[in-house]
Enzyme design. Structure first.
Site, mmCIF file in Angstrom:
data_model
loop_
_atom_site.group_PDB
_atom_site.id
_atom_site.type_symbol
_atom_site.label_atom_id
_atom_site.label_comp_id
_atom_site.label_asym_id
_atom_site.label_seq_id
_atom_site.Cartn_x
_atom_site.Cartn_y
_atom_site.Cartn_z
ATOM 1 N N LYS A 1 -8.281 -5.259 1.293
ATOM 2 C CA LYS A 1 -6.848 -5.555 1.101
ATOM 3 C C LYS A 1 -6.114 -5.449 2.435
ATOM 4 C CE LYS A 1 -6.949 -4.194 -3.749
ATOM 5 N NZ LYS A 1 -6.667 -3.236 -4.812
ATOM 6 N N ASP B 1 1.193 -4.452 -7.908
ATOM 7 C CA ASP B 1 0.085 -4.516 -8.863
ATOM 8 C C ASP B 1 0.562 -5.019 -10.229
ATOM 9 O OD1 ASP B 1 -2.518 -3.857 -8.033
ATOM 10 O OD2 ASP B 1 -1.970 -1.748 -7.792
ATOM 11 N N GLN C 1 -4.396 2.684 -5.241
ATOM 12 C CA GLN C 1 -5.692 2.218 -5.734
ATOM 13 C C GLN C 1 -6.154 3.083 -6.910
ATOM 14 O OE1 GLN C 1 -7.183 -0.578 -4.660
ATOM 15 N NE2 GLN C 1 -8.925 -0.316 -6.012
HETATM 16 N N1 GUN Z 1 -8.651 -0.752 -9.296
HETATM 17 C C1 GUN Z 1 -9.333 -1.820 -9.772
HETATM 18 N N2 GUN Z 1 -8.574 -2.924 -9.719
HETATM 19 C C2 GUN Z 1 -7.387 -2.553 -9.200
HETATM 20 C C3 GUN Z 1 -6.191 -3.273 -8.884
HETATM 21 O O1 GUN Z 1 -6.055 -4.479 -9.089
HETATM 22 N N3 GUN Z 1 -5.199 -2.517 -8.345
HETATM 23 C C4 GUN Z 1 -5.315 -1.187 -8.127
HETATM 24 N N4 GUN Z 1 -4.274 -0.536 -7.620
HETATM 25 N N5 GUN Z 1 -6.398 -0.500 -8.414
HETATM 26 C C5 GUN Z 1 -7.435 -1.189 -8.940
#
Ligand code: GUN
Length: 282
Positions: A50, A117, A94
């Site tokens: 990311k 998100d 995350q």
């Molecule tokens: N863990 C797995 N997928 C995601 C996501 O799309 N965003 C976040 N913040 N954590 C995750």
């Protein structure tokens, strides 16, 4: 018949290019805070990807690494500071978080306008109400974008979604409904799954069970979207038996290179959207 491979990697690359161009041409200042608590190996890889994707398109990223023993309060204080920092337009914590931290409490502490998100109740609620001006969860947004950019009609089609997670299954269902699909949600307690999946014109599988879906469960000519990702000795596998299902389907996403790259592209898109909305308010 052999299915068209829906190349998420290529579609994501063009979306990233569009984002980069918009940021450059309009001189937009855009900041994303990425917060990782603990040492989960998969999460570390996702966070690294990311951050790299941000720098590729001209989004400034701010990474925060907290120890796995960090107190919930420490994380809440960090979120509060990020909510009040005008350089930060998006906040991503995350998941999963260590078990002593209340995930719901953390998500609801994020300013909904910075919730790139799309996980908080306000953004989920807007999605439920069918609103289009919303920060929507990245993986389902990526699915819709793959379908649209591949000229696959959604309206009037029967979409079957296998999986009901808050991150993918549930929001995917409401986003497909917003696009006028007829939607069925199946999940781990669904009886006779095959009788449901074989009705799908568009089958979205986000259940986290390696190669659960075989060719006998798919209607001839269906479009199959595989959200699963499983590390195996033979490489990455999805929730769908790609080899046999690709002989039945009209189009299918591969693993890797299907939905995965789209999730990050949509995160960048949400960050740009949040930055533009927040700048308009200033
Ligand atoms: N863990 C797995 N997928 C995601 C996501 O799309 N965003 C976040 N913040 N954590 C995750």
């Amino acid at each position: 018949m052999s299915a068209v491979i829906l190349d998420g990697k290529a579609i994501a690359a063009s979306i990233r290019q569009e984002i980069k161009q918009e940021i450059e041409s309009k001189g937009i200042k855009c900041g994303l805070a990425v917060v990782l608590v603990g040492e989960d190996e998969a999460s570390k890889v996702y966070v690294k990807n990311k951050i790299k994707a941000c720098s590729d398109v001209g989004i400034k990223s701010y990474a925060y690494y907290l120890q796995k023993t960090a107190e919930e309060d420490e994380l809440l204080q960090l979120i509060d500071a990020l909510n009040n920092d005008s350089n930060i337009h998006g906040i991503l914590v995350q998941l999963p978080l260590p078990s002593h931290i209340n995930e719901k409490k953390i998500i609801s502490a994020i300013n909904p306008q910075k919730d790139v998100d799309g996980f908080c109740a306000e953004n989920m609620g807007k999605l439920f109400l069918g609103e289009t001006d919303v920060l929507a969860p990245c993986t389902p947004s990526g699915i819709i974008e793959i379908l649209k950019r591949s000229n696959i009609e959604i309206s009037g089609k029967h979409a079957v979604i296998v999986g009901r997670s808050n991150i993918v299954g549930k929001p995917a269902a409401f986003m497909m409904l917003r696009e006028n699909a007829t939607v069925t949600i199946a999940h781990s307690k669904t009886k006779d799954l095959k009788s449901i999946t074989s009705l799908a014109d568009i089958l979205i599988v986000a259940v986290g069970k390696q190669e659960l879906i075989d060719a006998s469960m798919v209607k001839k000519g269906a479009v199959v979207i595989d959200v699963g990702i499983h590390r195996t000795e033979q490489g990455l596998k999805g929730d769908v038996k790609f080899g046999e299902v690709s002989k039945i389907a009209s189009a299918i996403t591969p693993v890797p290179g299907g939905v995965g790259p789209m999730t990050i592209a949509m995160l960048l898109q949400n960050t740009l959207k949040a930055a533009k909305a927040l700048m308009e308010k200033q």
